[in-house]
Design a protein around this motif. Structure first.
Motif, PDB file in Angstrom:
ATOM      1  N   TYR A  51       0.859  -1.189   0.000  1.00  0.00           N
ATOM      2  CA  TYR A  51       0.000   0.000   0.000  1.00  0.00           C
ATOM      3  C   TYR A  51       0.892   1.234   0.000  1.00  0.00           C
ATOM      4  N   LYS A  54      -1.923   4.853   1.308  1.00  0.00           N
ATOM      5  CA  LYS A  54      -3.205   4.214   1.624  1.00  0.00           C
ATOM      6  C   LYS A  54      -3.933   3.676   0.394  1.00  0.00           C
ATOM      7  N   GLN A  55      -3.222   3.563  -0.737  1.00  0.00           N
ATOM      8  CA  GLN A  55      -3.804   2.993  -1.951  1.00  0.00           C
ATOM      9  C   GLN A  55      -3.145   1.654  -2.241  1.00  0.00           C
ATOM     10  N   GLY A  56      -3.949   0.651  -2.574  1.00  0.00           N
ATOM     11  CA  GLY A  56      -3.402  -0.641  -2.926  1.00  0.00           C
ATOM     12  C   GLY A  56      -2.572  -0.564  -4.195  1.00  0.00           C
ATOM     13  N   ALA A  57      -1.326  -1.034  -4.138  1.00  0.00           N
ATOM     14  CA  ALA A  57      -0.427  -0.967  -5.291  1.00  0.00           C
ATOM     15  C   ALA A  57      -0.104  -2.340  -5.857  1.00  0.00           C
ATOM     16  N   ARG A 113      -6.021   5.528  -9.779  1.00  0.00           N
ATOM     17  CA  ARG A 113      -6.211   5.483  -8.328  1.00  0.00           C
ATOM     18  C   ARG A 113      -5.617   6.722  -7.657  1.00  0.00           C
ATOM     19  N   TRP A 114      -4.467   7.171  -8.159  1.00  0.00           N
ATOM     20  CA  TRP A 114      -3.809   8.335  -7.559  1.00  0.00           C
ATOM     21  C   TRP A 114      -4.285   9.649  -8.189  1.00  0.00           C
ATOM     22  N   ALA A 116      -7.459  10.156  -8.814  1.00  0.00           N
ATOM     23  CA  ALA A 116      -8.843  10.343  -8.365  1.00  0.00           C
ATOM     24  C   ALA A 116      -9.037  11.595  -7.505  1.00  0.00           C
TER      25      ALA A 116
END
Length: 240
Positions: A51, A54-57, A113-114, A116
């Motif tokens: 992560y 806080k984003q799943g990578a 995701r980033w 957003a």
């Protein structure tokens, strides 16, 4: 008796080091914005869910490279995979900093995701070429970080929100060149006029500057006599 105890203690230390659980790698990353969840295996060979901010990578797997000890680091070959990306390279953990060198490909969903938080959605694949990052564990000391390499985007449709309204555009292929201080400058492929500038600041905020040329390509040309390379819009987003 003493000899037997000594041999037993030595064997205990050897086995403890050899089978050190992968979860121990979480400690050096504390406070860095990176975390390893569901770790499996050992410190020397294992895998975990990575992560970032806080984003799943994706799922990262690692294999220890013993020769890096001679360079004062714990070095690993790593693979970072997911449904929309396949990256590979090396990671070195040094006192105070982590270093990574990555190559590979990612679909637009990985980047979105980033993007957003900025109400931006892109289409088109990305390619990482010799992407090098040096990041302090304490990101409040981000002035000690550096970057190099490039990220290329194939170009395509883009959707974004500006002043409460939805917009869309089709952009040409772009290339982001990374530099010292965890900075990046984006150019049209083969062009010399910057479109975007980005910088990770010491306060944990990501600063992004948009040039006049970028506003024109995005279909919302900035008014006035500003030169194409001048930053006319600025946004910030707290990452850490």
């Amino acid at each position: 008796m003493i000899r037997t105890v000594s041999i037993g203690a030595l064997l205990f230390v050897v086995f403890a080091v050899a089978f050190a659980p992968a979860s121990l790698l979480r400690a050096p990353l504390s406070g860095s914005g990176a975390d390893l969840l569901q770790p499996a295996g050992t410190v020397w060979k294992g895998s975990a869910d990575l992560y970032l901010a806080k984003q799943g990578a994706g799922r990262i797997s690692w294999r220890f490279r013993p020769l890096t000890l001679l360079q004062g680091a714990l070095g690993y070959h790593v693979d970072l995979t997911g449904a929309d990306h396949d990256l590979r390279g090396t990671v070195r953990l040094r006192p105070g900093t982590a270093e990574a060198v990555l190559d590979g490909h990612a679909a637009s969903a990985f980047a979105n995701r980033w993007l957003a938080p900025y109400d931006i959605v892109i289409a088109g694949d990305l390619t990482l070429q010799n992407l090098q990052l040096r990041v302090p564990y304490d990101l409040e000391q981000s002035r000690g970080g550096s970057a190099a390499g490039s990220v290329s985007w194939a170009g395509g449709p883009v959707r974004y929100r500006l002043s409460g309204r939805d917009h869309s555009a089709r952009l040409p292929p772009l290339v982001a060149y990374l530099g010292d201080g965890l900075e990046a400058v984006v150019f049209p492929e083969g062009g010399q006029t910057p479109l975007l500038r980005a910088r990770l600041q010491e306060n944990g905020f990501l600063w992004i500057g948009v040039t006049k040329m970028m506003t024109r390509l995005a279909g919302n040309s900035w008014p006035g006599s500003h030169p194409d390379h001048e930053v006319v819009l600025e946004v910030e987003e707290q990452l850490f």
